[in-house]
Design a protein around this motif. Structure first.
Motif, PDB file in Angstrom:
ATOM      1  N   ALA A   1       0.817  -1.223   0.000  1.00 13.99           N
ATOM      2  CA  ALA A   1       0.000   0.000   0.000  1.00 13.99           C
ATOM      3  C   ALA A   1       0.844   1.265   0.000  1.00 13.99           C
ATOM      4  O   ALA A   1       0.339   2.338  -0.356  1.00 13.99           O
ATOM      5  CB  ALA A   1      -0.926   0.001   1.210  1.00 13.99           C
ATOM      6  N   VAL A   2       2.109   1.174   0.368  1.00 13.02           N
ATOM      7  CA  VAL A   2       2.959   2.372   0.392  1.00 13.02           C
ATOM      8  C   VAL A   2       3.190   2.913  -1.017  1.00 13.02           C
ATOM      9  O   VAL A   2       3.294   4.122  -1.223  1.00 13.02           O
ATOM     10  CB  VAL A   2       4.302   2.055   1.085  1.00 13.02           C
TER      11      VAL A   2
ATOM     12  N   ALA B   1       5.478  10.617 -11.751  1.00 12.86           N
ATOM     13  CA  ALA B   1       5.924   9.346 -11.186  1.00 12.86           C
ATOM     14  C   ALA B   1       5.241   9.065  -9.855  1.00 12.86           C
ATOM     15  O   ALA B   1       4.759   7.950  -9.613  1.00 12.86           O
ATOM     16  CB  ALA B   1       7.442   9.343 -11.022  1.00 12.86           C
ATOM     17  N   TYR B   2       5.184  10.069  -8.993  1.00 13.61           N
ATOM     18  CA  TYR B   2       4.538   9.869  -7.697  1.00 13.61           C
ATOM     19  C   TYR B   2       3.051   9.566  -7.855  1.00 13.61           C
ATOM     20  O   TYR B   2       2.475   8.802  -7.083  1.00 13.61           O
ATOM     21  CB  TYR B   2       4.736  11.110  -6.826  1.00 13.61           C
ATOM     22  N   THR B   3       2.443  10.158  -8.874  1.00  9.50           N
ATOM     23  CA  THR B   3       1.020   9.893  -9.119  1.00  9.50           C
ATOM     24  C   THR B   3       0.808   8.509  -9.714  1.00  9.50           C
ATOM     25  O   THR B   3      -0.079   7.757  -9.271  1.00  9.50           O
ATOM     26  CB  THR B   3       0.444  10.963 -10.052  1.00  9.50           C
ATOM     27  N   ASN B   4       1.599   8.160 -10.727  1.00  6.11           N
ATOM     28  CA  ASN B   4       1.442   6.858 -11.373  1.00  6.11           C
ATOM     29  C   ASN B   4       1.771   5.706 -10.430  1.00  6.11           C
ATOM     30  O   ASN B   4       1.112   4.658 -10.466  1.00  6.11           O
ATOM     31  CB  ASN B   4       2.323   6.787 -12.615  1.00  6.11           C
ATOM     32  N   PHE B   5       2.802   5.893  -9.613  1.00  2.85           N
ATOM     33  CA  PHE B   5       3.191   4.837  -8.677  1.00  2.85           C
ATOM     34  C   PHE B   5       2.424   4.922  -7.362  1.00  2.85           C
ATOM     35  O   PHE B   5       2.583   4.054  -6.509  1.00  2.85           O
ATOM     36  CB  PHE B   5       4.688   4.916  -8.395  1.00  2.85           C
ATOM     37  N   ASN B   6       1.616   5.964  -7.211  1.00  2.00           N
ATOM     38  CA  ASN B   6       0.810   6.156  -5.999  1.00  2.00           C
ATOM     39  C   ASN B   6       1.695   6.132  -4.749  1.00  2.00           C
ATOM     40  O   ASN B   6       1.418   5.437  -3.772  1.00  2.00           O
ATOM     41  CB  ASN B   6      -0.281   5.087  -5.915  1.00  2.00           C
TER      42      ASN B   6
ATOM     43  N   ALA C   1      10.623  -5.852  -3.045  1.00  2.00           N
ATOM     44  CA  ALA C   1      10.030  -5.470  -1.758  1.00  2.00           C
ATOM     45  C   ALA C   1       9.845  -3.962  -1.736  1.00  2.00           C
ATOM     46  O   ALA C   1      10.519  -3.210  -2.462  1.00  2.00           O
ATOM     47  CB  ALA C   1      10.906  -5.928  -0.588  1.00  2.00           C
ATOM     48  N   ILE C   2       8.931  -3.524  -0.883  1.00  2.00           N
ATOM     49  CA  ILE C   2       8.659  -2.101  -0.653  1.00  2.00           C
ATOM     50  C   ILE C   2       8.550  -1.901   0.851  1.00  2.00           C
ATOM     51  O   ILE C   2       7.984  -2.751   1.559  1.00  2.00           O
ATOM     52  CB  ILE C   2       7.364  -1.653  -1.360  1.00  2.00           C
ATOM     53  N   ALA C   3       9.077  -0.783   1.314  1.00  2.00           N
ATOM     54  CA  ALA C   3       9.018  -0.514   2.757  1.00  2.00           C
ATOM     55  C   ALA C   3       8.917   0.983   2.989  1.00  2.00           C
ATOM     56  O   ALA C   3       9.526   1.778   2.256  1.00  2.00           O
ATOM     57  CB  ALA C   3      10.253  -1.073   3.469  1.00  2.00           C
ATOM     58  N   PRO C   4       8.148   1.410   3.993  1.00  2.00           N
ATOM     59  CA  PRO C   4       8.162   2.826   4.393  1.00  2.00           C
ATOM     60  C   PRO C   4       9.448   3.146   5.133  1.00  2.00           C
ATOM     61  O   PRO C   4      10.235   2.260   5.479  1.00  2.00           O
ATOM     62  CB  PRO C   4       6.927   2.945   5.283  1.00  2.00           C
TER      63      PRO C   4
END
Length: 414
Positions: A248-249, A371-376, A394-397
């Motif tokens: 979700a990040v 980019a920030y919009t497309n990748f949310n 992987a993705i992490a805050p």
């Protein structure tokens, strides 16, 4: 010698005071002057022709006198009035031979011309003689060769397929057949009238096999399955190398899929780059740090703390690097949100190991800035780990970097 002597004598006899002067041409006599009576007559002609008059103008500016002939006598005045009446009639009823210039219509304007569904539409009659006559032309156009992939199709389908493949009427992808016919007609390309008669029937407007071009299904299939054939649409399920806990990040970057195409701008020189070109398969993991808006003091403090966490001895960058050289196993790219006057030194030193590794999500003349919009990407930022094969691992805050340590512990040894 005698002739040269005479020329010299003539030049010596000319007085020094005699100077040549340049003559001036006057065109006053070329333009006829109007009397007061003629000016009044011009005013009457203008009122009779219903020419709109503007307020706060002088008498000479009230009428476009260049378009009205000035009468020189009483006989000429009558001929002038009759010629003015002819001009006014020609203005109200333009000549049929005059061609109006048209620009290329937009697809939106063409779609508005489609006949409404609630209108009574004629049924399509394939046995109509005009279709048979046009079908004979179609068969001659293809040199009487048999068509392929035409099982279960009749002469109406072949007429429409020939219309689709006739390049002189423009491209057939992205528009319906009726929209393409209308566009070709407005551009003066003379499309077949029989094709429009087919497309304006009930079946021609409501059934896709008649309304859409022959490439419609092929384009749809390419859009649906092209991601699989190109590899972009392949998505790996969660495993030891696919960690989707914090999806979700950055929901636009699907964990287990390749990084999609996106344009970024390098901060140092303002040059645009394609993100996929910055992720070569060079056996190194790529760490994409979306820093967010660095002009926000709170976010700037978060980014500084993130840099310190990544530099710590217990960080996965230190533990899983070869010989202590972080950049031998990892490549770090910093991507800041769109802001003016951003510089490389605004980033923490660890996140700008080289001036070529700092980018900004800023629009250029052609693309970028989304980019920030497309990748949310959330406003708090995100760290995206891309595997050497180009797939998101992987993705992490920022406050869950320890989860990346757990990711590497599944398959790597320190």
């Amino acid at each position: 010698m005698v002739r040269q002597t005479r020329v010299l004598d003539a030049m010596s006899t000319r007085k020094p005071s005699q100077n040549l002067t340049q003559g001036k041409l006057s065109f006053d006599s070329a333009k006829p002057k109007r009397t007061h009576t003629q000016n009044i007559k011009i005013q009457q002609q203008a009122k009779a022709a219903a020419i709109p008059l503007k307020k706060n103008k002088s008498r000479e500016e009230l009428v476009d006198v260049d378009g009205i002939e000035v009468p020189s006598s009483s006989e000429d005045e009558e001929s002038s009035i009759s010629s003015l009446d002819k001009k006014e009639a020609a203005r109200k009823e333009p000549s049929k031979s005059t061609k109006t210039t048209t620009t290329e219509p937009s697809t939106r304007s063409l779609r508005q011309k489609v006949v409404p569904e609630n209108q009574d539409l004629p049924e399509l009659n394939p046995k109509n003689p005009k279709y048979s006559a046009h079908y004979a032309k179609v068969v001659k156009t293809r040199d009487y060769l048999p068509t392929i992939h035409s099982n279960g199709q009749g002469k109406i389908h072949e007429i429409l397929r020939c219309f689709d493949m006739s390049y002189e009427y423009g491209p057939c992808v992205g528009v319906s057949r009726l929209e393409r016919w209308e566009r070709a007609h407005l551009l003066g390309l003379d499309p077949p009238k029989e094709v429009k008669d087919i497309l304006t029937t009930k079946q021609g407007l409501q059934e896709k096999e008649f309304a859409q071009s022959v490439l419609y299904n092929e384009v749809y299939a390419f859009r649906k399955f092209g991601g699989f054939t190109s590899g972009i649409g392949i998505c790996y399920q969660e495993s030891s190398i696919v960690y989707a806990r914090h999806q979700a990040v950055a929901s636009g970057l699907v964990v287990g899929k390749r990084v999609p195409s996106q344009q970024l701008t390098r901060i140092a020189d303002g040059r645009p780059f394609e993100l996929q070109n910055l992720l070569p398969s060079d056996t190194r993991f790529k760490l994409l740090v979306f820093t967010g808006d660095l002009s926000n003091p709170i976010q700037n403090a978060r980014v500084s703390k993130l840099a310190m966490d990544l530099m710590s001895k217990d960080s996965f960058l230190r533990r899983y690097s070869v010989g202590g050289d972080i950049f031998a196993a990892f490549d770090i790219l910093s991507i800041t949100a769109n802001q003016n006057n951003i510089q490389c030194r605004d980033l923490p030193e660890f996140l700008r190991s080289h001036w070529s590794r700092a980018y900004v999500d800023k629009p250029t003349r052609n693309a970028g800035g989304d980019a920030y919009t497309n990748f949310n990407i959330q406003a708090s930022g995100a760290v995206v780990l891309v595997r050497p094969d180009g797939y998101v691992g992987a993705i992490a805050p920022f406050d869950c970097i320890v989860d990346l340590d757990a990711y590497f512990e599944e398959f790597a040894s320190s």
